[in-house]
Enzyme design. Structure first.
Site, PDB file in Angstrom:
ATOM      1  CD  GLU A   1      -3.062  -1.009   2.192  1.00  0.00           C
ATOM      2  OE1 GLU A   1      -4.106  -1.605   1.967  1.00  0.00           O
ATOM      3  OE2 GLU A   1      -2.897  -0.300   3.200  1.00  0.00           O
TER       4      GLU A   1
ATOM      5  CD  GLU B   1      -3.783  -6.077   2.629  1.00  0.00           C
ATOM      6  OE1 GLU B   1      -4.618  -5.351   3.203  1.00  0.00           O
ATOM      7  OE2 GLU B   1      -2.555  -5.886   2.694  1.00  0.00           O
TER       8      GLU B   1
END
Ligand code: P53
Length: 483
Positions: free
Chosen positions: A184, A378
Site C-alpha cells: 500500500e 487483500e
C-alpha cells in the site's frame, strides 16, 4: 480476440495474506532489530503516532505493543501452514521483516538467523505446494534508519532498501516467484508513520517531506524490479495499492472532478510504478502547492526502464466524494480514508462501506488504466467473532461478504480482466494495522487472543474455514454456473 472466460483461470492463486509485524511476534528473537511498527501501541495514542507524531524511539513503559508477540507465528508457523494447506491454499502472501534480515538497516552483511527463519517458512509452504507471495516491505523499517538518517526522506534509504531486496532475491531465488515492493505505497501519504515510518520534525514542511520520501520509495521500487528481473528470471514483481473506487456523490461535474482528484492522490504512485513516469496532473499539483521534489539525473531513466509486472491491490471498501462543503460533515470512518456516507451501502462494524460491486468496478478501472494483470492481495471483513461451545465460530456474515465479492470477481473475469489470484486478508486472526486490536478479526482460523494480550493462542477452525476450502477445491466453479 480474447478468449471468453467462463471460469476462474487454471492455477488461480487462491490463498490468504498477512504481514510480518501483524502475526510473527518474537520481536527480539534471533537478532531481530527494533522496527517502526514495534512502536505502535494499542489505544488512543496509536492514531496520533500513525500520523507521524512520535515522541520517542523506545517502547514506552505502561503501553502495550501488540506486534511484540502478535499471534506468535514465529514459533507456530508449522501448525498454521498445515491449516492453510488443509484449506487447499494455492498461495500465501506474507512479508519479510526487514529487521530480521538487517536489524539496523545499514549493516553490510545480513543476519543469517533471520534469513534461515524465512527459509524454513518457504520450505514449509512449498512442501504443500503453496506458492509464497512476498512483500519486501509491509509498513516496517528499522528504527535505526529513522533515528540516524530520517527514514525515507533521506536518499540513502534507496541504497539500504536495494541491498535488502537483492539479499532476498539471491537467497530465495529458487523458492519465491511472486514479489511486491511496498505494501500500500499510497499509505505513506495518509498514515505516514504506519505507511513508511515517517516522523514529523517540528518546523519542517511535512507535506514536502512526504512527497520527497515517496520519490525515494519509487526509485527504490524500480531498482528492486530491476534486481528481481536480473536475479530471478521468470519472477513476477508487482506494486501494491490500497485501492477502492471513489464515487462522485452526484452527477454534478464538480463532484465528478473532485472524485477523480481524490483517486489520483493515490493512483499517481502506481502510475509511476506501472507506466514509468510522473503523470502531468501530479506535476501540476507539485507546482501549485510549492512542492519541490529533488530528483537526480538518472532517476527518470530508472523509473522508465523498470516498471512492474502486475498490479497488486487491497480492496475493502469504496469511497464517496463531493464538492459540496455541507456534505463533508456526513462521513464514516471508511478506514483511513474518511469518506462521505454512501446511502446505498451498509457499513461493517468498523464503519467500512461494504461494496462487492465496487470490487468489479475497481478491477475494471485498474485494468483499463494499466493493461497489466491484477492480483487482489487483500480483501475481507473485519468483525467481532464469538467462540461458542464446542469450539464453533458461526461467521456467516463473513461467508456472505466473501461470497458476494467472489461473485463480482467472476464478473470482472468475464469482463476480460486478467486476475492472477486472490488472497484474503488475515486468513488466521491477527493484529489490526489500523487499530492494534485482536478483536477485529478477518480469519478463517480463530486465534484465542484478546486485545490486552491475554489468551492461550489456540487455533480454532471457523465455519468460513470449511466454506473457503470448498470454494478453492472447486476453483470457484459455482460463480460461473449461471451461464
Ligand atoms: P485493519 C487501514 C489502516 C491501516 C492499513 O486493516 C490498511 C488499511 C486499509 O486500507 O491497509 C491494509 O487491520 C494493510 C493491512 C491491514 C489491512 O489493510 O486496520 O495492508 O496491513 O491489516 C486491514 O483492519
Amino acid at each position: 480476440m480474447q478468449e471468453r472466460m467462463t471460469a476462474f483461470p487454471e492455477g488461480f492463486l487462491w490463498g490468504g495474506a498477512t504481514a510480518a509485524n501483524q502475526l510473527e511476534g518474537a520481536y527480539q528473537a534471533d537478532g531481530r532489530g527494533l522496527s517502526t511498527v514495534d512502536l505502535l501501541p494499542i489505544g488512543e495514542q496509536r492514531w496520533n503516532i500513525a500520523l507521524g507524531n512520535l515522541e520517542s524511539f523506545e517502547p514506552q513503559e505502561g503501553a502495550y505493543y501488540p506486534s511484540h508477540e502478535a499471534i506468535d507465528f514465529y514459533h507456530r508457523y508449522e501448525e498454521d501452514i498445515k491449516l492453510f494447506a488443509e484449506m487447499g491454499f494455492k498461495s500465501f502472501r506474507m512479508s519479510v521483516a526487514w529487521t530480521r534480515i538487517f536489524p539496523n538497516g545499514d549493516e553490510s552483511e545480513p543476519n543469517e538467523a533471520g534469513l534461515q527463519f524465512y527459509d524454513r517458512v518457504f520450505d514449509e509452504l512449498l512442501k504443500y505446494g503453496i506458492e509464497p507471495v512476498v512483500t519486501i516491505c509491509h509498513f516496517d523499517l528499522p528504527v535505526h534508519l529513522v533515528k540516524t538518517y530520517g527514514g525515507w526522506n533521506s536518499r540513502k534509504m534507496i541504497g539500504f532498501y536495494e541491498r535488502y531486496a537483492r539479499t532476498l532475491f539471491k537467497r530465495y531465488r529458487h523458492k519465491v516467484k511472486y514479489w511486491m515492493t511496498f505494501n500500500e505505497i499510497n499509505m505513506l501519504l495518509h498514515l505516514p508513520f504506519i505507511g513508511a515510518g515517517m516522523v514529523q520534525v517540528p518546523g519542517e514542511n511535512f507535506k514536502q517531506s512526504l512527497y520527497q520520501a515517496a520519490h525515494h520509495e519509487l526509485v527504490a521500487s524500480a531498482l528492486a524490479v530491476k534486481a528481481c528481473h536480473e536475479i530471478i528470471p521468470g519472477a513476477q514483481i508487482g506494486c501494491m495499492l490500497a485501492a477502492g473506487a471513489v464515487y462522485p456523490y452526484s452527477c454534478n461535474p464538480e463532484d465528478v472532478w473532485k472524485a477523480i482528484g481524490r483517486e489520483r492522490e493515490s493512483l499517481f504512485l502506481i502510475d509511476v510504478q506501472s507506466k514509468g513516469e510522473y503523470p502531468g496532473y501530479i506535476l501540476r499539483y507539485f507546482r501549485e502547492h510549492g512542492l519541490h521534489i529533488d530528483m537526480e539525473i538518472g532517476d527518470e531513466e530508472i523509473l522508465r526502464c523498470h516498471t512492474v509486472d502486475y498490479i497488486g491491490f487491497s480492496y475493502y471498501a469504496s469511497n464517496v466524494d463531493s464538492a459540496d462543503p455541507e456534505l463533508q460533515g456526513d462521513t464514516t470512518d471508511g478506514n483511513v480514508f474518511s469518506t462521505i456516507k454512501n446511502p446505498h451501502l451498509q457499513l461493517s462494524e468498523w464503519g467500512w462501506a461494504i461494496d462487492p460491486k465496487g470490487l468489479r468496478i475497481t478491477c475494471n478501472q485498474l485494468y483499463d488504466r494499466y493493461n497489466k494483470p491484477l492480483f487482489i492481495v487483500e480483501n475481507g471483513l473485519g468483525a467481532q467473532d464469538v467462540l461458542l461451545d464446542n469450539d464453533r465460530v458461526e461467521d456467516d456474515y463473513r461467508i456472505d461478504y466473501l461470497d458476494r465479492h467472489f461473485a463480482e470477481m467472476a464478473e470482472a473475469i468475464q469482463d476480460g480482466v486478467p486476475l492472477i489470484g486472490y488472497t484474503s486478508w488475515g486468513p488466521i486472526d491477527l493484529v489490526s494495522a489500523g487499530t492494534g486490536e485482536m478483536k477485529k478479526r478477518y480469519g478463517y482460523i480463530y486465534v484465542d487472543r484478546n486485545n490486552d494480550g491475554t489468551g492461550t493462542l489456540r487455533r480454532v477452525r471457523k465455519k468460513s474455514f470449511h466454506w473457503y476450502k470448498q470454494v478453492i477445491a472447486s476453483n470457484g466453479a459455482s460463480y460461473f454456473d449461471e451461464e
